[in-house]
Design an enzyme around this catalytic site. Structure first.
Site, PDB file in Angstrom:
ATOM      1  CG  ASP A  16      -0.362  -0.263   2.506  1.00  0.00           C
ATOM      2  OD1 ASP A  16      -0.357   0.667   3.331  1.00  0.00           O
ATOM      3  OD2 ASP A  16       0.104  -1.383   2.739  1.00  0.00           O
ATOM      4  CD  GLU A  86      -3.695   3.106   6.953  1.00  0.00           C
ATOM      5  OE1 GLU A  86      -4.507   2.760   7.822  1.00  0.00           O
ATOM      6  OE2 GLU A  86      -2.511   2.728   6.965  1.00  0.00           O
TER       7      GLU A  86
END
Length: 120
Positions: A16, A86
């Site tokens: 990520d 997130e």
């Protein structure tokens, strides 16, 4: 470590790479000064607060190591940099954009997350 002709089938490694809506107040010369419009429509400071630099660096490192040993494994490897991890919007957007129709659907997926508050 020798991989001994590891068969990866179709495998995906994900890292990520999102910036979080936080002000970086480290005082370091390279501290983030970036601002972004957040999910709520308000412009906020942004930084890589939970180690996303580590995630992407690890993805690049894994890619380099696997490329250097390509005679030791077979299969299809898909490397993915996922935005907005997130808040989960990035995974949904990638799926909506045809991740598994544009690229091979993996038999296996690998990801990890770093955390400063957990013992190594």
């Amino acid at each position: 470590m020798k991989l001994k002709s590891l068969a990866l089938a179709a495998s995906l490694i994900r890292a990520d790479m999102d910036g979080l809506p936080l002000l970086e107040d480290s005082g370091l010369a390279y501290a983030s000064t970036v601002k972004q419009v957040d999910i709520d429509g308000i412009e906020k400071p942004a930084m890589h607060a939970c180690g996303h630099d580590v995630h992407v660096t690890s993805l690049v490192g894994a890619a380099k190591q696997l490329a250097a040993r390509k005679d030791e494994w077979s299969g299809t490897l898909v490397l993915v940099g996922q935005p907005a991890e997130e808040r989960t919007g990035g995974a949904h957007a990638m799926m909506d954009d045809g991740l598994y129709t544009r690229f091979p659907k993996p038999d296996y997926a690998i990801a990890f997350h770093v955390a400063a508050d957990v013992p190594t």
